[in-house]
Design an enzyme around this catalytic site. Structure first.
Site, short mmCIF file in Angstrom:
data_model
loop_
_atom_site.label_atom_id
_atom_site.label_comp_id
_atom_site.label_asym_id
_atom_site.label_seq_id
_atom_site.Cartn_x
_atom_site.Cartn_y
_atom_site.Cartn_z
N GLU A 272 67.47 -114.91 41.73
CA GLU A 272 68.12 -116.14 42.17
C GLU A 272 68.62 -117.02 41.03
OE1 GLU A 272 63.57 -116.95 42.11
OE2 GLU A 272 64.88 -115.26 42.57
N HIS A 296 68.20 -114.04 51.20
CA HIS A 296 66.98 -114.39 50.45
C HIS A 296 67.34 -115.15 49.17
CE1 HIS A 296 62.77 -113.76 49.13
NE2 HIS A 296 63.31 -113.71 47.93
N GLU A 297 68.28 -114.60 48.39
CA GLU A 297 68.63 -115.25 47.12
C GLU A 297 69.30 -116.61 47.36
OE1 GLU A 297 67.07 -113.92 44.84
OE2 GLU A 297 66.80 -111.95 45.77
N HIS A 300 66.71 -119.27 47.93
CA HIS A 300 66.04 -119.74 46.71
C HIS A 300 66.72 -120.98 46.11
CE1 HIS A 300 62.65 -117.26 45.68
NE2 HIS A 300 63.33 -116.13 45.73
N GLU A 319 58.18 -117.70 47.09
CA GLU A 319 58.62 -116.53 47.86
C GLU A 319 58.34 -116.62 49.36
OE1 GLU A 319 60.72 -114.71 46.74
OE2 GLU A 319 60.53 -114.92 44.57
N ASP A 376 53.94 -109.60 35.72
CA ASP A 376 54.67 -108.39 36.11
C ASP A 376 53.74 -107.34 36.70
OD1 ASP A 376 57.17 -109.35 35.31
OD2 ASP A 376 57.02 -108.49 33.30
N TYR A 384 55.29 -112.72 49.06
CA TYR A 384 56.40 -112.77 50.01
C TYR A 384 55.89 -112.72 51.44
CZ TYR A 384 59.40 -111.41 46.02
OH TYR A 384 60.06 -111.36 44.82
#
EC number: 3.3.2.6
Length: 611
Positions: A272, A296-297, A300, A319, A376, A384
């Site tokens: 995003e 979704h993006e 954001h 998320e 990560d 999410y």
């Protein structure tokens, strides 16, 4: 209240000082694979008598640090694995509270920077020019420039980027013109301005042979010329999604909303980056069926980019709310039953993550503790889908979608331009629904927020669109060998691509199936001919888990031809778990590692237990 510490950052915390603005001047060198330049940071002291401060860096070479025209002393501390090295800067004068100073740091990135992927011309569609893109989330901005690499600090930025003149540079900002590079006639300087304060994980850069096509009043889609037309078609719903998002979240404050379709090694479905969402080319299905990633993006732009998690422990705030908005956008476009269908599919993905980690694993908590954990490594569908499930459950508890969307809009308005924790969210939830405190007190908050495993309660879902997927999946799962002739191509005639994908997701949860079933499935449905990335991914996993050797080359091909981690990591894991493909999977990884995205290469290496 004790101060919230960002355990993922080595820099001075926001309570000590805050970066308010960055002016970046840099040059992109494709031969040496470096970014060289200066980062001028405007820093505001948050306390009296500030004499030094610390910034995050990772694999950077620092040439010098200048304040008010004078070089000042600095010290790079010892490398602390994935966190990089702290850089302590001595200030020439003690700062008083709210006093600002500009710190100009001359730096160069490493060719191995974890934030950057450098592609050779052969790795691009056009095969003629090299390509560079960045991915800073969660804590890789420090591998581009020295910064307070924490989402608790927000800054505006301007930039001037010098690149070979045949290439185009774009950033997560408004484009502000281009000029020939006065120092080198073979180069061009692109200028950018981002007037909305952002956390530094949203700083982004791409350089390549990019072209654009306008697809809406505030949207250009950018890619190499080979993908421009297809991308313009695939993402044509962008403006209608933006309008719905504004209705749900409030005004869109970022000006432009451009899309960039990256080369296949881009590690995520989307990122995003403000003013310029990055997306994977695996969304190019040809029928707009994977456009939920765009929804979704877009979402954001409110949840994540305006209201931001204060630390990565609270990533679910970014998320969970974004998935909640995304599903409302798709619900407005395609119906409430479709929203429930996607919501239930998400619950299935959550079940898969919990099963993969184990139901007591700390990464299955909604609020995690990332002390000494690389974000990560902890990344999964949990923030999410467990986050979404909590919001969907609250929606049902508090009186339905309209009522809960009212809360969401108020939440965005309340916390815009800020960084917050789960407690801030929960306190506001209680104050907004002050007449329903008794209802809110029914929620098992400790279980939802701080306990591992599946949530204590499963929300209610409309099953209309899911039932056909379950029914067909059950037919296959329960079929005996003699029943296989009862299947034929007409089984799929009334299923959308979304339902076909859900059929495979349902079936994959029960894998392995007998090999004869899988071969028959290919015979009657010809799944090998389907290029929709989500469907192909689940089909190939089903084949490998059911030990079909013919699928090995197809699965290896998908795992390496694109690098979206959602696909690449499970495919490699499945291939490594199958004795007939284990060695080939490891060998293929080792052959491709050098040309993979640095984060993908690291995580697949961990998955395969090599290196």
């Amino acid at each position: 209240m004790p101060e919230i510490v960002d355990t993922c950052s080595l820099a001075s915390p926001a309570s000590v000082c805050r970066t308010k603005h960055l002016h970046l001047r840099c040059s992109v060198d494709f031969t040496r694979r470096t970014l060289t330049g200066t980062a001028a940071l405007t820093v505001q002291s948050q306390e009296d008598n500030l004499r030094s401060l610390v910034l995050d860096t990772k694999d950077l070479t620092i040439e010098k640090v200048v304040i008010n025209g004078q070089e000042v002393k600095y010290a790079l501390g010892e490398r602390q694995s994935y966190k990089g090295s702290p850089m302590e800067i001595s200030l020439p004068i003690a700062l008083s509270k709210n006093q600002e100073i500009v710190i100009e740091i001359s730096f160069e990135t490493s060719p191995k920077s974890s934030a950057l992927q450098w592609l050779t011309p052969e790795q691009t569609s056009g095969k003629e020019h090299p390509y560079l893109f960045s991915q800073c989330q969660a804590i890789h901005c420090r591998a581009i420039l020295p910064c307070q690499d924490t989402p608790s600090v927000k800054l505006t930025y301007t930039a001037e980027v010098s690149v070979p003149k045949e290439l185009v540079a774009l950033m997560s900002a408004i484009r502000d013109g281009e000029t020939p590079d006065p120092e080198d006639p073979s180069r061009k300087i692109y200028k950018f301005i981002q007037k909305v304060p952002i956390p530094c994980y949203l700083i982004a850069l791409v350089v390549g042979a990019l072209e654009s096509r306008q697809i809406g009043p505030r949207t250009l889609v950018w890619s190499e010329k080979e993908q421009v037309e297809k991308s313009a078609y695939e993402f044509s719903e962008t403006e209608s999604m933006l309008k719905i998002a504004e209705d749900l979240g409030g005004p869109y404050v970022w000006g432009q909303y451009d899309l960039l379709v990256l080369p296949p090694s881009f590690p995520y479905g989307g990122m995003e980056n403000p003013c310029l969402t990055f997306v994977t080319p695996t969304l190019l299905a040809g029928d707009k069926s994977l456009s939920n990633v765009i929804a979704h993006e877009i979402s954001h732009s409110w949840t994540g980019n305006l209201v931001t998690n204060k630390t990565w422990d609270h990533f679910w705030l970014n998320e969970g709310h974004t998935v909640y908005l995304e599903r409302h956008i798709c619900g407005r476009l395609f119906g409430e039953k479709f929203r429930h269908f996607n919501a239930l599919g998400g619950w299935g993905e959550l079940q898969n993550s919990v099963k993969t980690f184990g139901e007591t694993h700390p990464f299955t908590k909604l609020v995690v503790d990332l002390t000494d954990i690389d974000p990560d490594v902890a990344y999964s569908s949990v923030p999410y889908e467990k986050g979404f499930a909590l919001l969907f459950y609250l929606e049902q508890l508090l009186g339905g979608p309209e009522i809960f969307l009212g809360f969401l809009k108020a939440y965005v308005e309340k916390f815009s331009y800020k960084s917050i924790t789960t407690d801030d969210w929960k306190d506001f939830l209680y104050s907004y629904f002050k007449d329903k405190v008794d209802v809110l007190n029914q929620v098992d908050w400790n279980a939802w927020l701080y306990s591992p495993g599946l949530p204590p309660i499963k929300p209610n879902y409309d099953m209309t669109l899911t039932n056909a997927c379950i029914a067909l999946s059950q037919r296959w799962i329960t079929a005996k060998e003699d029943d296989l002739n009862s299947f034929n191509a007409t089984d799929l005639k009334d299923l959308s691509s979304h339902q076909l994908n859900e059929f495979l997701a349902q079936t994959l949860q029960r894998a392995p199936l007998p090999l004869g079933h899988i071969k028959r499935m290919q015979e009657v449905y010809n799944f090998n001919a389907i290029n929709n990335s989500e469907i192909r991914f689940r089909w190939l996993r089903l084949c490998i888990q059911s030990k079909w050797e013919d699928a090995i080359p197809l699965a290896l091909k998908m795992a390496t031809e694109q690098g979206r981690m959602k696909f690449t990591r499970p495919l490699f894991k499945d291939l490594a778990a199958f004795d007939k493909s284990h060695d080939q999977a490891v060998r293929t990884y080792q052959e491709h590692k050098a040309s993979m995205h640095p984060v993908t290469a690291m995580l697949v290496g961990k998955d395969l237990k090599v290196d």
